[in-house]
Design an enzyme around this catalytic site. Structure first.
Site, mmCIF file in Angstrom:
data_model
loop_
_atom_site.group_PDB
_atom_site.id
_atom_site.type_symbol
_atom_site.label_atom_id
_atom_site.label_comp_id
_atom_site.label_asym_id
_atom_site.label_seq_id
_atom_site.Cartn_x
_atom_site.Cartn_y
_atom_site.Cartn_z
ATOM 1 N N ASP A 1 8.291 17.268 0.967
ATOM 2 C CA ASP A 1 7.217 16.084 1.333
ATOM 3 C C ASP A 1 5.892 17.128 1.861
ATOM 4 O O ASP A 1 6.545 17.873 2.922
ATOM 5 C CB ASP A 1 7.936 15.433 1.773
ATOM 6 C CG ASP A 1 6.787 13.832 2.250
ATOM 7 O OD1 ASP A 1 7.632 12.935 1.024
ATOM 8 O OD2 ASP A 1 5.554 13.914 2.563
ATOM 9 N N GLU B 1 0.066 8.312 -3.383
ATOM 10 C CA GLU B 1 -0.579 8.150 -2.388
ATOM 11 C C GLU B 1 -0.709 6.599 -3.546
ATOM 12 O O GLU B 1 -0.472 6.247 -4.778
ATOM 13 C CB GLU B 1 -2.077 8.035 -3.143
ATOM 14 C CG GLU B 1 -2.815 9.338 -1.980
ATOM 15 C CD GLU B 1 -2.400 9.199 -1.057
ATOM 16 O OE1 GLU B 1 -2.563 8.009 -0.434
ATOM 17 O OE2 GLU B 1 -2.332 9.944 0.141
ATOM 18 N N THR C 1 4.591 3.166 -12.408
ATOM 19 C CA THR C 1 4.181 1.693 -11.576
ATOM 20 C C THR C 1 4.393 0.798 -13.373
ATOM 21 O O THR C 1 3.131 1.303 -13.765
ATOM 22 C CB THR C 1 3.672 1.255 -10.316
ATOM 23 O OG1 THR C 1 2.755 0.049 -10.144
ATOM 24 C CG2 THR C 1 2.189 2.091 -11.079
ATOM 25 N N ASP C 2 3.932 -0.735 -12.695
ATOM 26 C CA ASP C 2 3.698 -1.758 -13.934
ATOM 27 C C ASP C 2 2.129 -1.815 -13.445
ATOM 28 O O ASP C 2 1.752 -2.137 -14.525
ATOM 29 C CB ASP C 2 4.736 -2.806 -13.580
ATOM 30 C CG ASP C 2 4.549 -3.287 -11.829
ATOM 31 O OD1 ASP C 2 3.639 -3.112 -10.949
ATOM 32 O OD2 ASP C 2 5.210 -4.238 -12.189
ATOM 33 N N GLU C 3 1.568 -1.622 -12.519
ATOM 34 C CA GLU C 3 0.531 -1.648 -12.053
ATOM 35 C C GLU C 3 -0.114 -0.793 -13.446
ATOM 36 O O GLU C 3 -1.766 -1.378 -14.000
ATOM 37 C CB GLU C 3 -0.581 -1.456 -11.036
ATOM 38 C CG GLU C 3 0.456 -2.334 -9.856
ATOM 39 C CD GLU C 3 -0.243 -2.262 -8.818
ATOM 40 O OE1 GLU C 3 -1.628 -1.646 -8.280
ATOM 41 O OE2 GLU C 3 0.368 -2.019 -7.186
ATOM 42 N N TYR D 1 -5.711 3.139 -7.524
ATOM 43 C CA TYR D 1 -4.777 3.422 -7.669
ATOM 44 C C TYR D 1 -4.013 3.696 -8.816
ATOM 45 O O TYR D 1 -3.471 4.884 -9.287
ATOM 46 C CB TYR D 1 -3.742 3.102 -6.954
ATOM 47 C CG TYR D 1 -2.225 2.919 -6.672
ATOM 48 C CD1 TYR D 1 -1.474 4.133 -6.504
ATOM 49 C CD2 TYR D 1 -2.296 1.922 -7.362
ATOM 50 C CE1 TYR D 1 -0.377 3.598 -6.860
ATOM 51 C CE2 TYR D 1 -0.283 1.617 -7.500
ATOM 52 C CZ TYR D 1 0.317 2.884 -7.718
ATOM 53 O OH TYR D 1 1.338 3.011 -7.506
ATOM 54 N N SER E 1 -5.166 6.261 -10.977
ATOM 55 C CA SER E 1 -5.161 7.314 -11.025
ATOM 56 C C SER E 1 -2.965 7.617 -11.866
ATOM 57 O O SER E 1 -2.506 9.204 -11.925
ATOM 58 C CB SER E 1 -5.146 7.727 -9.525
ATOM 59 O OG SER E 1 -3.445 7.082 -8.870
ATOM 60 N N LYS E 2 -2.121 6.783 -11.716
ATOM 61 C CA LYS E 2 -1.006 7.430 -11.864
ATOM 62 C C LYS E 2 -0.549 6.283 -13.507
ATOM 63 O O LYS E 2 0.158 7.568 -13.996
ATOM 64 C CB LYS E 2 -0.128 5.606 -11.183
ATOM 65 C CG LYS E 2 0.121 5.298 -9.744
ATOM 66 C CD LYS E 2 1.055 6.758 -9.850
ATOM 67 C CE LYS E 2 2.689 7.027 -9.444
ATOM 68 N NZ LYS E 2 3.166 8.126 -9.573
ATOM 69 N N ASN F 1 8.325 -3.000 -4.612
ATOM 70 C CA ASN F 1 9.570 -2.378 -3.999
ATOM 71 C C ASN F 1 9.713 -3.581 -2.407
ATOM 72 O O ASN F 1 8.449 -3.415 -2.352
ATOM 73 C CB ASN F 1 9.881 -1.310 -3.676
ATOM 74 C CG ASN F 1 10.124 -0.286 -5.501
ATOM 75 O OD1 ASN F 1 11.549 0.656 -5.186
ATOM 76 N ND2 ASN F 1 9.936 -0.687 -6.667
ATOM 77 N N LEU G 1 2.922 -5.278 1.933
ATOM 78 C CA LEU G 1 2.784 -6.725 2.308
ATOM 79 C C LEU G 1 3.742 -7.027 3.525
ATOM 80 O O LEU G 1 3.749 -7.545 3.795
ATOM 81 C CB LEU G 1 3.065 -7.552 0.723
ATOM 82 C CG LEU G 1 3.050 -9.269 0.963
ATOM 83 C CD1 LEU G 1 1.673 -9.546 2.061
ATOM 84 C CD2 LEU G 1 2.568 -10.038 -0.444
ATOM 85 N N PRO H 1 -11.499 -7.077 -4.701
ATOM 86 C CA PRO H 1 -11.952 -5.919 -5.426
ATOM 87 C C PRO H 1 -10.892 -6.209 -7.012
ATOM 88 O O PRO H 1 -9.883 -5.534 -6.444
ATOM 89 C CB PRO H 1 -12.560 -4.952 -5.038
ATOM 90 C CG PRO H 1 -13.042 -5.473 -3.369
ATOM 91 C CD PRO H 1 -11.673 -5.694 -3.470
#
Length: 352
Positions: free
Chosen positions: A32, A83, A133-135, A159, A162-163, A189, A199, A294
């Site tokens: 890390d 990130e 990620t699911d994004e 983000y 990039s993933k 998560n 959040l 956005p």
């Protein structure tokens, strides 16, 4: 076996390492670079274990990565370093490109070179596990569908783009160079040791300090919430039992709107921390609706049938049980989050 975990001082990475040390006999090397979201305090409980090693390495430093992999000669690499905050990617996408894309490329190249030196049997047993990620799948607005492993990619933010890029790199290295890879895509998560820009911890800590609880738009955005310790268990299952060159979606089966999440936290705090900051009558009075982010996706939802059927994994926590544990943890671990807030981070989010 010997696990090398990138991003092991982060939220999910530290949960994986704690599980590996506490629940298995495996050795763990934590790589890390300790950015603002990396926190070695999250690993205090296992830091003195003889099976655990920490090395500070930046994925953007190709030579350092190659040296570390040659030195530790892992059996499994779990790549969690990234990130990961959408708001930050909108404000400054450069770090996301450098870490999530170039960093993954550097790690893949170092792994490819190392893998080619292994005996045939070890080559076949080796795994490069890329955690995503699911994004990357985009938005499920106006549909009841779920993300499956075959859902086309349609990222909306710097983000998630990039993933998605890093996912494609990993699969390409698997096919072109016969590197035994597995990819997992998870839903949102939450849980203990979560960095407070996200959040749920953001709302908990703001409420405890009598600050506003910012909710984007109307708060109607829906996410599938996965308790981090369930996710850690799933990741280790995939790393040790998953088929090479396969993808597994990991979800919590807990779809909730952002506003419902915030209101649930407020209700729990009324019960668990009834002594409020001066001037606050009810925690939910702190809810403040702010301009939407956005490109904000409306809904994510994971179909986790494949990992359940093939690897016998399913979440143990409901959202109700997991969020109660999470709120209770933050109430009982003030020293941890105060040390974070006393550093470079302040309780701010885009749009607030």
């Amino acid at each position: 076996m010997k696990f090398l975990v990138t991003g092991g001082a982060g939220f999910i990475g530290s949960a994986v390492i704690r599980h590996l040390i506490n629940e298995t006999d495996h050795a763990v090397i934590n790589l890390d670079c300790l950015t603002y979201a990396g926190n070695l305090n999250s690993l205090d409980s296992i830091s003195q274990n003889k099976r655990y090693t920490f090395t500070k390495v930046d994925l953007r430093n190709a030579a350092a990565i190659e040296e570390a992999i040659k030195k530790y000669r892992p059996d499994i690499i779990m790549h969690l370093a990234a990130e990961s905050h959408v708001d930050r990617s909108i404000d400054g996408p450069d770090d996301f490109i450098q870490t999530n894309i170039i960093g993954t490329f550097n790690l893949l190249e170092a792994t490819r070179k190392f893998h080619s030196t292994l005996p045939k049997e070890r080559q076949q047993q080796f795994r490069f596990h890329h955690i995503s990620t699911d994004e990357v799948y985009g938005d499920l607005e106006s549909t009841d569908e779920l993300f499956t492993e075959n859902t086309p990619y349609s990222p909306s933010s710097p983000y998630s783009a990039s993933k998605a890029s890093s996912d494609h790199l990993v699969r390409a290295w698997g096919r072109t160079y016969n590197l035994p890879i597995v990819v997992t895509n998870c839903s949102n998560n939450y849980g203990p040791f979560h960095f407070p820009e996200k959040l749920i911890p953001h709302v908990i800590l703001n409420a405890l300090q009598g600050k506003s609880l910012p909710v984007y738009g109307t708060g109607s955005q829906i996410r599938d919430w996965l308790y981090v310790e369930d996710h850690a268990r799933a990741l280790i299952t995939v790393a040790t039992q998953g088929e090479a060159n396969e993808t597994y979606n990991i979800g919590g089966h807990n779809e909730k709107s952002n506003l419902t999440v915030v209101e649930t936290i407020c209700s729990l705090l009324e019960e668990l921390s009834p002594k409020k900051p001066v001037g606050v009558q009810y925690y939910r009075d702190l809810i403040t609706f702010v301009k939407d982010r956005p490109g904000h996706d409306q809904r994510y939802a994971i179909d986790a049938t494949k990992i359940q059927k093939e690897l016998n994994w399913e979440p143990t926590e409901t959202f109700e049980s997991g969020i109660r544990k999470t709120v209770q943890w933050y109430l009982e671990n003030e020293d941890w989050w105060l040390s974070v807030l006393n550093g470079d981070y302040r309780l701010e989010r885009l749009g607030n």
